[in-house]
Enzyme design. Structure first.
Site, mmCIF file in Angstrom:
data_model
loop_
_atom_site.group_PDB
_atom_site.id
_atom_site.type_symbol
_atom_site.label_atom_id
_atom_site.label_comp_id
_atom_site.label_asym_id
_atom_site.label_seq_id
_atom_site.Cartn_x
_atom_site.Cartn_y
_atom_site.Cartn_z
ATOM 1 N N CYS A 2 -2.037 9.413 5.088
ATOM 2 C CA CYS A 2 -2.958 10.534 5.230
ATOM 3 C C CYS A 2 -2.272 11.841 4.832
ATOM 4 C CB CYS A 2 -3.513 10.698 6.639
ATOM 5 S SG CYS A 2 -4.464 9.318 7.226
ATOM 6 N N ARG A 27 -0.638 10.017 -0.541
ATOM 7 C CA ARG A 27 -0.450 9.711 0.882
ATOM 8 C C ARG A 27 -1.581 8.864 1.458
ATOM 9 N NH1 ARG A 27 3.502 13.008 3.254
ATOM 10 N NH2 ARG A 27 2.695 12.455 5.280
ATOM 11 N N TRP A 72 -5.569 7.309 4.720
ATOM 12 C CA TRP A 72 -5.118 5.915 4.675
ATOM 13 C C TRP A 72 -5.584 5.309 5.985
ATOM 14 C CZ3 TRP A 72 -1.588 2.918 7.571
ATOM 15 C CH2 TRP A 72 -1.276 1.675 6.996
ATOM 16 N N ASN A 96 -3.435 13.579 10.706
ATOM 17 C CA ASN A 96 -2.538 12.558 10.157
ATOM 18 C C ASN A 96 -1.706 12.027 11.318
ATOM 19 O OD1 ASN A 96 -0.718 10.969 8.741
ATOM 20 N ND2 ASN A 96 0.587 12.705 8.189
ATOM 21 N N GLY A 97 -1.742 10.713 11.515
ATOM 22 C CA GLY A 97 -0.970 10.115 12.606
ATOM 23 C C GLY A 97 -1.825 9.114 13.340
ATOM 24 N N GLU A 464 13.937 -6.744 -4.467
ATOM 25 C CA GLU A 464 13.300 -5.495 -4.870
ATOM 26 C C GLU A 464 12.331 -5.733 -6.037
ATOM 27 O OE1 GLU A 464 12.745 -2.751 -3.731
ATOM 28 O OE2 GLU A 464 12.304 -1.413 -5.387
ATOM 29 N N LYS A 468 8.324 -5.017 -5.841
ATOM 30 C CA LYS A 468 7.667 -4.102 -6.775
ATOM 31 C C LYS A 468 6.489 -4.774 -7.464
ATOM 32 C CE LYS A 468 9.045 -1.187 -6.116
ATOM 33 N NZ LYS A 468 9.914 -0.258 -5.431
ATOM 34 N N GLU A 471 3.574 -5.415 -5.035
ATOM 35 C CA GLU A 471 2.980 -4.157 -4.611
ATOM 36 C C GLU A 471 2.004 -3.599 -5.657
ATOM 37 O OE1 GLU A 471 6.096 -1.270 -4.226
ATOM 38 O OE2 GLU A 471 4.895 0.094 -3.018
ATOM 39 N N HIS A 487 16.231 -25.186 -0.843
ATOM 40 C CA HIS A 487 15.983 -25.357 0.596
ATOM 41 C C HIS A 487 14.534 -25.050 0.973
ATOM 42 C CE1 HIS A 487 20.193 -26.108 1.295
ATOM 43 N NE2 HIS A 487 20.478 -25.020 0.584
ATOM 44 N N LYS A 588 2.092 6.239 0.233
ATOM 45 C CA LYS A 588 3.459 6.750 0.333
ATOM 46 C C LYS A 588 3.660 7.274 1.762
ATOM 47 C CE LYS A 588 6.772 7.815 -2.808
ATOM 48 N NZ LYS A 588 7.332 6.709 -3.601
HETATM 49 C C1 AGP Z 1 8.377 0.905 -2.254
HETATM 50 O O1 AGP Z 1 7.915 0.579 -3.512
HETATM 51 C C2 AGP Z 1 7.389 0.955 -1.199
HETATM 52 N N1 AGP Z 1 6.251 1.717 -1.485
HETATM 53 C C3 AGP Z 1 7.909 1.017 0.223
HETATM 54 O O2 AGP Z 1 8.527 -0.204 0.445
HETATM 55 C C4 AGP Z 1 8.850 2.153 0.647
HETATM 56 O O3 AGP Z 1 10.085 2.022 0.026
HETATM 57 C C5 AGP Z 1 8.982 2.138 2.175
HETATM 58 O O4 AGP Z 1 7.733 2.365 2.752
HETATM 59 C C6 AGP Z 1 9.994 3.117 2.703
HETATM 60 O O5 AGP Z 1 9.650 4.432 2.426
HETATM 61 P P1 AGP Z 1 10.691 5.600 2.654
HETATM 62 O O6 AGP Z 1 11.820 5.360 1.701
HETATM 63 O O7 AGP Z 1 9.938 6.852 2.347
HETATM 64 O O8 AGP Z 1 11.156 5.528 4.064
#
Ligand code: AGP
Length: 593
Positions: A2, A27, A72, A96-97, A464, A468, A471, A487, A588
Site C-alpha cells: 500500500c 507498493r 495491496w 498502510n499497515g 534466486e 525471479k 515471481e 533425493h 514492493k
Molecule cells: C524479490 O524479487 C522480491 N520481490 C522479494 O523477495 C523481496 O526481495 C523481499 O520481499 C524482501 O524485500 P526487502 O529487500 O525490501 O526487505
C-alpha cells in the site's frame, strides 16, 4: 505494501496526488483511490485495479488538499468497495499497515449502532475518529490511534478542517517540503522533484499539515522537532527511458549500482566499523526473499574468510526461533526497502537479546536504519520493479565489504579482500551486453516446470533464479542444490520440463555435469550457465543450451551468474504476457507480517 500520499498547498491537489500515486504504484496495485477537499465538501473516487483507472473520474476536479492510496489487499478482496479512502461522517482516511485488533474494535463499533461498508480492517479508523470527535480533529485522531494495535501510516481529512493529519506507527510516513506545498507519502521517490526536503516521521508521531505549515506532535500531543534532509530522489530515476519495463532498465543499471555501492562502502568509517566488530564470535544473516538469498551467499563468505560460525535464516523464521544470541553475536539484517516487517522485527529482537545489529539497505532513511547500530549503504538507486535485481547485486557488494572488514578484525587484510570487487562493474557490463537468450526463453516459455540447480555459492544463485522466474512469469519450479536432485525433485523431471544449471566454480563442474546427465537421462532439457571454458565443449554435447559467462573471482561469481537468470525471468514473463514490473499478488516493501 500500500502506498499513501497527501497534499496541502497552492497547486491543484488532484494532479499532485495522481502523479504521486503513479510513482507509488509499485507498493500495491489492487485498487487506487483519492479524496479531494473542494471548499466544504470532499470529492472521492475509488477504482479497483491500476491508478490509471482513476483518470476519467478525477478529470477536472480541483482542490487544495487531498489524500490518495494505492492498495495491496490484506483484508477483503480487491474491489471498488474495499478501496481507500474509507469515510464515515465527514472523516476520510487512507491507511498502510494492518490493524491487528480490528475485529474487536469493529464488534464494539457495531454494538454502538455503526455500520460498515467494506471488508477492510482500515474502516474502523474513520469510525473511531468520528466517535471521539468533539470539534478538534487533532484530539480525535490522538484518541482514536490510542485504540489501535498493529502497524499504520495514516492520512486523514475532515470536511471542517483545512489540511491533512498524518500518523505513523511501524509503517513508513515521510513528510515532503516543497515551495508553498507540503506532502506526506510512503516513500520519497513518490514526491521526487515535488519536495526539496523530507522528514521521516517516527513511531507515534502525528503531523498536522496545512497550506502554510507543518507541525509534528508525539502521541501526548507535545510538539516535536524532527530533522529535515534534502530529498535526493529524482524524477529521472523513475523514467523508463528507452526500456519497455523497469525490470529491464534496472538489470541494465546493475554495473552502475555495483560501482556506486563500492564507492559508498569505501566512504564508510572503517575505524568505527572495525571497533564495532571487535570480539564478534558468531554471525546471523537475515532477510526475506531475494535479500535472504544474499544472506546465504554471505554466510559462506563469513565461514571462508572470517573463520567464524555463521547462520543464514529468513527473517520470518528467525524471529520465531529461540536462536542463541548475545553481545558477541553480529546480526546482519538485509533489506532493499528497509521496511520489510519480518526483517525489522528480527532486527528489533536481536537488539533486545543484546546482539550487535548491522543493517544493509538501499534506503538510507528507512526504519531499519533506526533500529540498527550501524548501517552499511547499498546504492542501487530507486528500484521500482517489484522483482529485486540491481539491489541483489549491490547488496552483495555491501556484504562483501562487511566481510572484508570482519576478516581484517580476524587478522586477514581488508584491502586485499575488498579490492577483489573492483572488477565487478565491468564484468557485469560485459555479461549483460553479451546476453543472447531469446531463443532459450522461447523454449522455457513452453516448459511445464523450470528447475534451477547449483552447488556451493551457485546453489543460492539457483534459488534466486527460480524465485525471479516464478515471481514475474508465474512459471512453476524450484531452485535447489544439485546434490539434492536425486533425493526427490528428480521425480518431477520429464521431457516437458526445463532445467537451468549454474556452474561458476570449476572445482564443482564435474559434479554438476553428473547432475545434468541425471536430468537429460529422464528426457529433461538443460541450459547450463558456465564460466569454465574447458567445460563449455562437454556441456554443448549434453545440454540443450549453454550460456557462457565471463570468468571472475570465484567468491564474487554470484554477482555475475545471476545476470542471465534475471534476464531469462524478464523475457519469459514478457513472452507469457505477464507484466514483469507488477507480479500477480505481490508488491514492493512487504510492511505487513
Ligand atoms: C524479490 O524479487 C522480491 N520481490 C522479494 O523477495 C523481496 O526481495 C523481499 O520481499 C524482501 O524485500 P526487502 O529487500 O525490501 O526487505
Amino acid at each position: 505494501m500500500c502506498g499513501i500520499i497527501a497534499y496541502a498547498g497552492k497547486n491543484n491537489a488532484t494532479d499532485c496526488i495522481y502523479e504521486g500515486l503513479k510513482n507509488l504504484e509499485y507498493r500495491g496495485y489492487d485498487s487506487a483511490g483519492i479524496a479531494v477537499k473542494r471548499g466544504d465538501d470532499i470529492f472521492v473516487c475509488k477504482r479497483e485495479g491500476r491508478v490509471k483507472n482513476l483518470e476519467e473520474g478525477i478529470n477536472g476536479v480541483r482542490g487544495r488538499f487531498a489524500i490518495g492510496h494505492t492498495r495491496w489487499a490484506t483484508h477483503g478482496k480487491p474491489s471498488d468497495r474495499n478501496a481507500h479512502p474509507h469515510f464515515v461522517g465527514g472523516f476520510y482516511v487512507v491507511h498502510n499497515g494492518i490493524i491487528e485488533n480490528y475485529a474487536e474494535l469493529k464488534a464494539e463499533l457495531l454494538a454502538e449502532g455503526r455500520s460498515f461498508f467494506s471488508e477492510t480492517d482500515s474502516e474502523v479508523i474513520p469510525h473511531l475518529i468520528n466517535k471521539y470527535y468533539e470539534g478538534d480533529l487533532l484530539c480525535a485522531v490522538a484518541l482514536a490511534v490510542r485504540r489501535l494495535k498493529g502497524s499504520y501510516a495514516l492520512c486523514i481529512m475532515h470536511e471542517n478542517f483545512s489540511g491533512v493529519i498524518a500518523v505513523c506507527n511501524k509503517s513508513p510516513a515521510i513528510l515532503g517540503y516543497g515551495k508553498g506545498e507540503y506532502f506526506v507519502c510512503s516513500d520519497a521517490p513518490a514526491i521526487a522533484d515535488m519536495a526539496e526536503e523530507i522528514c521521516v516521521l517516527c513511531d507515534g508521531d502525528i503531523a498536522v499539515i496545512t497550506e502554510k505549515s507543518v507541525k509534528i506532535y508525539n502521541d501526548r500531543l507535545e510538539l516535536q522537532v524532527r530533522e529535515r534532509v534534502a530529498n535526493f530522489a529524482s524524477k529521472a530515476s523513475l523514467d523508463l527511458g528507452d526500456c519497455p519495463h523497469y525490470m529491464l532498465k534496472e538489470i541494465k543499471e546493475i554495473p552502475t549500482a555495483v560501482q556506486n555501492t563500492i564507492t559508498a562502502c569505501e566512504a564508510v568509517d572503517l575505524q568505527k566499523l572495525s571497533a564495532f566488530l571487535q570480539g564478534v564470535d558468531k554471525v546471523v544473516l537475515t532477510g526475506c526473499g531475494t535479500a535472504f538469498h544474499t544472506c546465504l551467499i554471505a554466510k559462506d563468505w563469513v565461514e571462508e574468510f572470517c573463520s567464524l560460525c555463521a547462520v543464514a535464516e529468513t527473517a520470518g523464521e528467525w524471529r520465531y526461533k529461540k536462536s542463541p544470541v548475545n553481545e558477541k553475536t553480529l546480526v546482519v539484517a538485509v533489506s532493499q526497502s528497509g521496511e520489510t516487517a519480518d526483517t525489522l522485527e528480527a532486527a528489533r529482537l536481536a537488539k533486545k537479546y543484546g546482539a550487535r545489529v548491522i543493517a544493509i539497505t538501499n534506503v538510507g532513511y528507512s526504519a531499519i536504519t533506526r533500529i540498527a547500530d550501524f548501517t552499511i549503504p547499498v546504492v542501487a538507486g530507486a528500484e521500482i520493479c517489484v522483482a529485486a535485481t540491481k539491489s541483489y547485486c549491490a547488496q552483495l557488494i555491501s556484504l562483501w565489504f562487511l566481510i572484508a572488514v570482519l576478516a581484517k578484525v580476524n587478522a586477514s587484510t581488508y584491502e586485499q579482500l575488498f579490492k577483489r570487487a573492483y572488477t565487478m562493474p565491468q564484468l557485469c557490463e560485459k555479461t549483460i551486453n553479451g546476453l543472447s537468450l531469446d531463443a532459450l526463453c522461447e523454449k522455457i516459455k513452453e516448459a511445464s516446470g523450470v528447475y534451477f540447480i547449483g552447488r556451493g555459492l551457485d546453489c543460492a544463485v539457483a534459488k534466486e533464479g527460480s524465485l525471479k522466474l516464478k515471481e514475474v512469469s508465474l512459471k512453476p519450479g524450484e531452485g535447489y542444490a544439485s546434490g539434492e536432485l536425486k533425493h526427490g525433485t528428480l521425480a518431477l523431471i520429464d521431457k516437458s520440463t526445463y532445467s537451468v544449471a549454474v556452474m561458476s566454480d570449476e572445482n564443482l563442474c564435474e559434479k554438476n555435469l553428473s547432475a545434468i546427465k541425471q536430468i537429460t537421462a529422464r528426457g529433461g532439457k538443460v541450459a547450463a550457465v558456465c564460466s569454465c571454458k574447458e567445460y563449455i565443449k562437454k556441456l554443448l554435447s549434453v545440454c540443450d543450451f549453454v550460456i557462457s559467462i565471463p570468468k571472475c573471482d570465484r567468491a564474487l561469481s554470484p554477482i555475475i551468474s545471476v545476470l542471465p537468470l534475471q534476464y531469462i525471468a524478464y523475457k519469459v514473463a514478457v513472452l507469457c504476457g505477464c507484466d514483469p514490473d507488477k507480479p500477480r499478488n505481490l508488491a514492493k516493501s512487504v510492511t505487513v507480517e
